[in-house]
Design a protein around this motif. Structure first.
Motif: not given
Ligand code: URA
Length: 429
Positions: A82, A84, A168, A180, A183
């Protein structure tokens, strides 16, 4: 218990109990708590944070709000990655086939983009026919047979996060470390992988502007993942400048194909090799340096490119179309007005220019132009002469060009002397 009491407590910086957190997350997901109260709650968290217990409880509520995939019937280690999010970040399209071609199974669920450019799902949808929504049975069958799936997030996975993240985004409460971390990790844990590699971006082209904040985010995500028995590694990488040359959906797919064919810009190659080696090493394929060699070999042998074509075709994508992506009808070449060296290319301005060209969406319902975006011709440190092309802008709507070109002019810094070398990889944890 009322939502107003919970907001009041968080507003005053008092810790919330597990049942208060369940009440807030569950009530909002079920539509009982309105957007305006959840917005006030999120803003209170933004300013007052959460302690570890609250954070774990909040994450657990988001995980349990939907399905938790069980991949244990599928043999071998299952990995996920993943990012960001950053400008020109097409690493998923390259790293997933690299590691899958080495035998690591990757069940990758990605999101659509909001702001800057599209997300991985939008990039993949620029390939004619590609299905980003395989059914549960198709997902599992492909993971067993091909070893990798590139899917959109199903609505059943962490639905609380889906709803809260959208709110958000609309209330300017994205850049909060506990929000973050919970999430990202709620989705990664619900997706069922054993091994998770996170690329935490730092700089102008992302919401973590300082390395200290990014490190705190990294540590927080590692501790959430480990509490669920996952192996987690974080690569912190610089996002002050776009990654690679291409920004925009089909342009990025084409750059990914070139990279898989062994022709990658240095920064993109370095980051993909590091991410792939981390995934392979956590997945039990050897030490990090052994896995770096495996990663490089997956490209030089052509196996990673073949695996990418296999994934694309398994999901209905037209491989020939992908190998010869069409170009947008309207193009504009940005020229340098002076001689010198490229001292920097501001990622946030490049992202904003790509948005203006139609490559991203401002609101969820906006339609993306898959052919829109920017292709850089020069990177930091390159020598330029007046009249050289710095970048080409692409769009299907001519009237979008002017504003985007103005942003791109500001994005390039041309200096009299070469810039200092930048470290792309800031830290690996
Ligand atoms: N990516 C996500 O899935 N969630 C976040 O809060 C920020 C980036």
């Amino acid at each position: 218990m009322t939502m107003l009491d919970i907001i009041e407590k968080k507003k005053r910086g008092l810790p919330l109990s597990d049942s208060e957190i369940e009440f807030a997350v569950g009530g909002y997901t079920d539509g009982v708590i309105p957007d305006y109260q959840m917005s006030a709650f999120l803003m209170a968290v933004y300013f007052n944070g959460m302690d570890d217990r609250e954070l774990f409880s909040f994450t657990r509520c988001m995980i349990n709000s939907g399905d938790v995939l069980n991949l244990s019937d599928i043999s071998g280690v299952k990995a996920d990655k993943h990012s960001t999010g950053g400008v020109g970040d097409k690493t998923t399209l390259i790293v997933v086939p690299m590691v899958a071609s080495c035998g690591l199974k990757v069940a990758k669920m990605s999101g659509r983009g909001l702001g800057n450019t599209g997300g991985t799902v939008d990039k993949l949808e620029s390939v004619r026919g590609f299905n980003t929504q395989p059914s549960g049975a198709e997902f599992t069958e492909q993971l067993k047979r091909v070893g990798a799936v590139l899917s959109g997030q199903t609505g059943k996975l962490a639905p609380a996060d889906k709803k809260i993240y959208a709110l958000r985004d609309a209330t300017n409460t994205v850049d909060s470390i506990p929000l973050i971390a919970s999430s990202v990790m709620s989705k990664k844990i619900a997706s069922g992988a054993d091994v998770i590699v996170l690329d935490v971006k730092v700089g102008r082209g992302t919401f973590m502007r300082s390395a200290n904040d990014a490190e705190l985010l990294a540590d927080t995500m590692i501790s959430i993942g480990e509490s669920y028995g996952k192996k987690v590694s974080v690569v912190m990488s610089d996002m002050n400048e776009p990654l690679g040359f291409a920004i925009g959906n089909s342009l990025e797919v084409s750059e990914a194909v070139s990279a898989l064919s062994g022709d990658a810009p240095d920064d993109l190659k370095e980051l993909c090799n590091v991410l792939a080696a981390q995934m392979l090493s956590l997945g039990g394929f050897g030490t990090v340096s052994e896995c770096e060699r495996l990663a490089e070999d997956s490209i030089s042998s052509g196996r990673a490119l073949e695996k990418f074509k296999e994934i694309i075709s398994a999901q209905g994508g037209d491989v020939d179309y992908m190998l010869n992506m069409p170009k947008a009808e309207f193009q504009y070449e940005l020229k340098s007005v002076s001689d010198g060296y490229v001292g920097g290319i501001f990622a946030d301005l490049c992202g904003a220019a790509a948005m203006k060209l139609g490559a991203g969406r401002v609101r969820k319902e906006d339609k993306i132009d898959p052919l829109a975006g920017v292709r850089l011709s020069k990177k930091r440190g390159d020598r330029v002469n007046a009249g050289d092309t710095l970048a080409t802008l692409y769009t299907s709507e001519r009237e979008r060009l002017n504003e985007a070109a103005e942003l791109m002019e500001k994005a390039f810094v041309i200096d009299g002397a070469p810039p200092k070398k930048r470290n792309l990889i800031i830290k690996i944890k």
